[in-house]
Design a protein around this motif. Structure first.
Motif, mmCIF file in Angstrom:
data_model
loop_
_atom_site.group_PDB
_atom_site.id
_atom_site.type_symbol
_atom_site.label_atom_id
_atom_site.label_comp_id
_atom_site.label_asym_id
_atom_site.label_seq_id
_atom_site.Cartn_x
_atom_site.Cartn_y
_atom_site.Cartn_z
ATOM 1 N N TRP A 168 41.768 40.830 33.051
ATOM 2 C CA TRP A 168 42.552 41.593 32.085
ATOM 3 C C TRP A 168 42.744 40.795 30.791
ATOM 4 N N ARG A 169 42.615 41.459 29.649
ATOM 5 C CA ARG A 169 42.835 40.824 28.364
ATOM 6 C C ARG A 169 44.327 40.710 28.061
ATOM 7 N N GLN A 170 44.717 39.572 27.511
ATOM 8 C CA GLN A 170 46.111 39.375 27.118
ATOM 9 C C GLN A 170 46.487 40.244 25.927
ATOM 10 N N VAL A 171 45.573 40.415 24.985
ATOM 11 C CA VAL A 171 45.915 41.028 23.714
ATOM 12 C C VAL A 171 46.174 42.527 23.794
ATOM 13 N N ASN A 172 45.623 43.199 24.803
ATOM 14 C CA ASN A 172 45.872 44.643 24.922
ATOM 15 C C ASN A 172 46.109 45.114 26.346
ATOM 16 N N GLY A 173 46.159 44.174 27.305
ATOM 17 C CA GLY A 173 46.467 44.553 28.682
ATOM 18 C C GLY A 173 45.388 45.357 29.363
ATOM 19 N N GLU A 174 44.163 45.312 28.843
ATOM 20 C CA GLU A 174 43.068 46.109 29.400
ATOM 21 C C GLU A 174 42.235 45.301 30.394
ATOM 22 N N ALA A 175 41.878 45.941 31.512
ATOM 23 C CA ALA A 175 40.942 45.326 32.450
ATOM 24 C C ALA A 175 39.536 45.479 31.870
ATOM 25 N N ILE A 176 38.881 44.346 31.597
ATOM 26 C CA ILE A 176 37.589 44.412 30.904
ATOM 27 C C ILE A 176 36.406 44.240 31.842
ATOM 28 N N THR A 177 36.657 43.845 33.078
ATOM 29 C CA THR A 177 35.583 43.769 34.061
ATOM 30 C C THR A 177 36.204 43.725 35.447
ATOM 31 N N GLY A 178 35.428 44.110 36.450
ATOM 32 C CA GLY A 178 35.955 44.181 37.808
ATOM 33 C C GLY A 178 36.186 45.618 38.242
ATOM 34 N N LYS A 179 36.787 45.803 39.411
ATOM 35 C CA LYS A 179 36.982 47.132 39.992
ATOM 36 C C LYS A 179 37.829 48.051 39.120
ATOM 37 N N LEU A 180 38.772 47.474 38.373
ATOM 38 C CA LEU A 180 39.697 48.299 37.593
ATOM 39 C C LEU A 180 39.324 48.358 36.114
ATOM 40 N N LYS A 181 38.084 48.055 35.792
ATOM 41 C CA LYS A 181 37.637 48.052 34.399
ATOM 42 C C LYS A 181 38.011 49.363 33.707
ATOM 43 N N GLY A 182 38.652 49.235 32.551
ATOM 44 C CA GLY A 182 39.060 50.414 31.792
ATOM 45 C C GLY A 182 40.526 50.758 31.933
ATOM 46 N N GLN A 183 41.181 50.268 32.988
ATOM 47 C CA GLN A 183 42.611 50.506 33.140
ATOM 48 C C GLN A 183 43.397 49.574 32.230
ATOM 49 N N SER A 184 44.654 49.942 31.950
ATOM 50 C CA SER A 184 45.504 49.117 31.098
ATOM 51 C C SER A 184 46.891 48.973 31.702
ATOM 52 N N LEU A 185 47.506 47.828 31.454
ATOM 53 C CA LEU A 185 48.879 47.598 31.891
ATOM 54 C C LEU A 185 49.832 48.287 30.916
ATOM 55 N N PRO A 186 50.939 48.863 31.411
ATOM 56 C CA PRO A 186 51.913 49.480 30.503
ATOM 57 C C PRO A 186 52.562 48.409 29.630
ATOM 58 N N GLU A 187 52.560 48.628 28.303
ATOM 59 C CA GLU A 187 53.156 47.642 27.405
ATOM 60 C C GLU A 187 54.644 47.895 27.226
ATOM 61 N N VAL A 188 55.395 46.818 27.090
ATOM 62 C CA VAL A 188 56.835 46.863 26.854
ATOM 63 C C VAL A 188 57.080 46.406 25.420
#
Length: 378
Positions: free
Chosen positions: A195-215
């Protein structure tokens, strides 16, 4: 058999260095679009290691060297490579999460009020996380007002983000695995996606394309944050990592000239500071030097009237959606004034029931903002 042996030796050494090269800041590695290759190597690392180790073992048993001690040299090279790449240079062996998370009120606080913090407010609970500590830990897991949060910071991008560490609705743990395009990457404990720190996006792996909810979060001086939220709790230093925390303020004030984390004091260069603002689905970058001079900027982003302003201490900054294109604001000390109405720096109306809508805004190096917001306005 000799060829088999040396194929195994070279294979082990090259693989171990390749496994680190693509996810650490080495010459040329961060400009490459190689994240899927890096993930493949890492995901299959044990299978690849076993294959090359078998080559080494099978070839070694058939070697016939006149000077037996020479066989120690390739094994020493292998051992040194394994140690350097898996321990000395591994991100999660260089940076650790805090052993103890100490949060204190202002009356007991020991953090310099001039230091930068990432502040979070939720359910009437406010917390401040000094960048001095976040810069080393990269992430701090906590809860605020009953909400689990993951407070992150990347010194090479110069930006903080706060997320809910929820993956498919379930609270997750993360570890620092390296970086991609100079941005910190985290690996979740369950699916091992990155997961990328800058946008919370999974960039590779099983969850590629998902994003963490931002606070929603604010970057400001501790002094300014305490003025806004006097009942805040403040993260304190973990005694186990005192020597790892930066003592001076060069990084925070822009005086550092280090290759990865230093600042370019001019505008619109790779290491120049910008304020990146999100309005709806659009993003726009504002020159830090211009904001520091003007203190307040009225603008619009794809038809959305916006307001960007700097705190009196020229450290903190805020962004809001203006009620109309014709609404112009003045900044009087720490109070916003528009048509004789007054607002706090949080956008809350003082003598009106109307409050300004805050917009996500981040201080970031220009190279980072434009890399992860390719359609950004400027």
């Amino acid at each position: 058999m000799k060829k088999l042996f040396w194929t195994g030796v070279v294979g082990v050494v090259v693989f171990e260095w390749a496994n680190v090269y693509f996810i650490m800041p080495m010459p040329g590695s961060q400009e490459m679009h190689s994240i899927d290759l890096a993930y493949f190597l890492y995901h299959w690392r044990w299978a690849i290691r076993v294959i090359f180790t078998l080559f080494v073992f099978l070839g070694w048993t058939k070697l016939n060297l006149k000077k037996k001690w020479l066989i120690a040299i390739p094994f020493l090279i292998i051992a040194a490579s394994i140690y350097m790449t898996n321990f000395y240079m591994a991100a999660d062996h260089m940076f650790y999460q805090p052993d103890q998370k100490i949060m204190l009120p202002i009356q007991a606080n020991k953090v310099d009020p001039n230091r930068l913090v990432i502040g979070v407010m939720h359910n009437n609970v406010a917390k401040a996380y000094p960048i001095r500590f976040l810069g080393y830990h990269h992430q701090v897991l906590d809860t605020i007002g009953g909400k689990p949060i993951m407070v992150t910071y990347c010194t090479v991008c110069r930006t903080g983000r706060v997320y809910e560490p929820l993956v498919n609705g379930v609270q997750e743990t993360f570890r620092l695995v390296g970086m991609d395009h100079f941005n910190a990457m985290f690996e979740d404990g369950t699916t091992k996606s990155w997961w990328r720190q800058v946008n919370g996006e999974a960039i590779t792996g099983k969850l590629k394309g998902q994003s963490l909810p931002e606070v929603f979060s604010i970057q400001a001086s501790l002094f300014e944050w305490v003025k806004m939220y006097p009942h805040t709790l403040i993260m304190q230093a973990d005694s186990a990592y005192i020597e790892s925390y930066s003592e001076n303020t060069d990084y925070e004030t822009g005086k550092s000239r280090k290759e990865l984390t230093g600042t370019d004091s001019l505008s619109w260069n790779k290491k120049s500071w910008v304020i990146g603002v999100k309005a709806g689905k659009e993003t726009k970058a504002y020159d830090w030097n211009r904001l520091k001079t003007e203190k307040i900027i009225h603008d619009e982003i794809k038809g959305i009237p916006v307001l960007i302003l700097m705190a009196r201490d020229t450290i903190g900054f805020f962004a809001f959606e203006r009620p109309a294109l014709s609404a112009y604001f003045d900044l009087n000390d720490s109070v916003l004034v528009c048509n004789k109405y007054h607002f706090t720096l949080q956008g809350k109306g003082i003598d009106t029931s109307y409050s300004l809508k805050p917009l996500p805004a981040y201080q970031e190096f220009w190279h980072s903002w434009k890399a992860f917001n390719p359609g950004t306005l400027r």
